[in-house]
Write a protein that holds these residues in place. Structure first.
Motif, PDB file in Angstrom:
ATOM      1  N   GLY A 200       0.803  26.978 -20.240  1.00 29.42           N
ATOM      2  CA  GLY A 200      -0.425  26.532 -20.653  1.00 29.42           C
ATOM      3  C   GLY A 200      -0.527  25.906 -21.843  1.00 29.42           C
ATOM      4  N   SER A 201      -1.154  24.725 -21.854  1.00 28.65           N
ATOM      5  CA  SER A 201      -1.499  24.085 -23.281  1.00 28.65           C
ATOM      6  C   SER A 201      -0.238  23.673 -24.143  1.00 28.65           C
ATOM      7  CB  SER A 201      -2.197  25.062 -24.017  1.00 28.65           C
ATOM      8  OG  SER A 201      -3.596  25.478 -23.710  1.00 28.65           O
ATOM      9  N   GLY A 202       0.787  23.326 -23.158  1.00 30.89           N
ATOM     10  CA  GLY A 202       1.867  22.673 -24.045  1.00 30.89           C
ATOM     11  C   GLY A 202       2.595  23.495 -25.023  1.00 30.89           C
ATOM     12  N   VAL A 203       2.530  24.902 -24.654  1.00 32.85           N
ATOM     13  CA  VAL A 203       3.263  25.865 -25.833  1.00 32.85           C
ATOM     14  C   VAL A 203       4.934  25.584 -26.018  1.00 32.85           C
ATOM     15  CG1 VAL A 203       3.573  28.132 -26.741  1.00 32.85           C
ATOM     16  CG2 VAL A 203       1.651  27.783 -25.434  1.00 32.85           C
ATOM     17  N   GLU A 204       5.400  25.489 -24.776  1.00 38.27           N
ATOM     18  CA  GLU A 204       6.859  25.358 -24.631  1.00 38.27           C
ATOM     19  C   GLU A 204       7.289  23.877 -25.363  1.00 38.27           C
ATOM     20  OE1 GLU A 204      10.466  26.429 -23.492  1.00 38.27           O
ATOM     21  OE2 GLU A 204       8.964  27.114 -21.910  1.00 38.27           O
ATOM     22  N   LEU A 205       6.418  22.797 -25.228  1.00 42.04           N
ATOM     23  CA  LEU A 205       6.677  21.716 -26.125  1.00 42.04           C
ATOM     24  C   LEU A 205       6.433  21.898 -27.528  1.00 42.04           C
ATOM     25  CD1 LEU A 205       5.232  18.883 -23.472  1.00 42.04           C
ATOM     26  CD2 LEU A 205       7.618  19.398 -23.800  1.00 42.04           C
TER      27      LEU A 205
END
Length: 402
Positions: free
Chosen positions: A189-194
């Motif tokens: 969720g919410s682009g944490v990995e990016l």
């Protein structure tokens, strides 16, 4: 592994022992050696697994090895909320009582003049929420030019709150080569990995599976309710069970939290409510009463899911099933902490079924449906039926007495 195996100073080992730490948790075993070795770390670990100490202990060790003889801070810890920032400060004070590092708190809810005084008097560590710190940096009221150690705590929560750009802008003002660690309860969720990969492209990665962690130490349950009155009756019955010593009850909206708190009080159950409209002093006082056992039930919106120091919660009750699976993980993480057992109860009306499906998909397992004696739902829910009759969706359980 024991704490003695982590090559920490004797003063830190004594402080950890005094705080009740018997042996390092998995996240501590993996993160502390990497951070002591100077590596960047990306750590995904569930709430309640000891991640604060996982970055506080190596930070304190670095300050012991290389004392800060100047006035400018050497370490920066970014947290999404002031509650979490103060909890981190509390842990540092306990674990660092031998060397007593000077800490500057830069968060909302405090007078800017007081925060500037902390910085101007000199400090070793800055603990800050991103927006408030960025404001001071842009106005040249905070000097981060000697920062060597950066911690970004609960990155997923930061992104949920829209703080990602502020974090990036704060870090962009630091010109020194600093070591970074980023902690998050989930990478979903919410682009944490990016976000994490952009900040720490070469970081050592640690993942402690949140869903499996809870499966081992937290009993997760579902009770189906026909309507609001039925759900309230189930809530009261769960809290009155002998194994329920304390209950942290989550609602999705503050109006619902107020309603639930009033209902519990009408049932002679001691209850307090906490949500975003309360100021910091009120939140602390209400949670203090709950922590000390003066209040059995604390009803909260997700403002209490993070950062509040509630170490011994026997039951987490989702009066409202959360909208997302990662929020469920954070809520459930308030019980079963530090190796203790806990219970997570989900009260599910028909309109909650879609949220329950999202939660089950996120944690990768169905949650068992239980029945409360005398409070069995009248309506048959299609959630108790499997689409494949040979593979029942839920685990059958015998009726449970009040």
């Amino acid at each position: 592994m024991q704490f003695e195996d982590l090559m920490l100073d004797e003063s830190l080992l004594l402080a950890a022992s005094d705080k009740g730490y018997k042996e390092p948790t998995l996240i501590q075993q993996e993160a502390i050696p990497l951070l002591l070795a100077g590596e960047d770390v990306l750590a995904c670990a569930a709430t309640g697994t000891g991640k604060t100490a996982a970055f506080v202990l190596p930070l304190l060790q670095k300050l012991l090895d290389e004392p800060n003889h100047g006035r400018l801070p050497k370490a920066l810890i970014l947290a999404p909320t002031r509650e979490l920032a103060f909890q981190i400060q509390h842990v540092i004070h306990h674990l660092g009582k031998a060397n007593q590092p000077h800490i500057a708190m830069v968060t909302g809810g405090q007078a800017p003049t007081a925060q500037l005084a902390y910085l101007e008097n000199g400090c070793d560590i800055v603990i800050a929420t991103p927006g408030r710190l960025l404001n001071l940096v842009e106005n040249e009221q905070a000097d981060l030019s000697e920062i060597e150690f950066v911690v970004i705590d609960e990155a997923d929560r930061m992104l949920d709150m829209g703080q990602g750009p502020d974090v990036a802008n704060v870090l962009a003002t630091i010109t020194t080569a600093f070591q970074t660690s980023l902690f998050s309860a989930t990478l979903a969720g919410s682009g944490v990995e990016l976000f994490a990969n952009a900040l720490l492209p070469n970081a050592s990665r640690i993942e402690v599976d949140a869903a499996n962690q809870y499966a081992q130490q937290v009993s997760q349950q579902v009770y189906l309710a026909d309507n609001r009155e039925h759900k309230q009756a189930l809530l009261a019955a769960v809290i009155k069970q002998t194994d329920c010593e304390s209950a942290l009850i989550f609602c999705n909206k503050k109006e619902r939290a107020e309603e639930v708190s009033a209902f519990l009080q009408s049932q002679n159950i001691s209850a307090q409510v906490v949500h975003g409209d309360f100021n910091q002093a009120d939140r602390r006082e209400r949670t203090r009463k709950f922590r000390q056992g003066k209040v059995k039930a604390l009803v909260a919106t997700d403002v209490a899911a993070r950062g509040l120091d509630l170490p011994q919660v026997s039951h987490v009750i989702n009066y409202d099933v959360p909208f997302r699976g990662d929020i469920y993980i954070h809520r459930v993480g308030r019980t079963g902490r530090a190796g203790q057992t806990g219970t997570a109860v989900n009260l599910v009306e028909p309109h909650d079924h879609k949220n329950l499906q999202r939660v089950e998909h996120h944690i990768g397992q169905p949650l068992p449906v239980l029945k409360m004696k005398g409070l069995t739902p009248k309506a048959k829910s299609n959630k108790t039926k499997s689409k494949n009759k040979d593979k029942p969706r839920y685990i059958a359980k015998k009726d449970r007495a009040e």
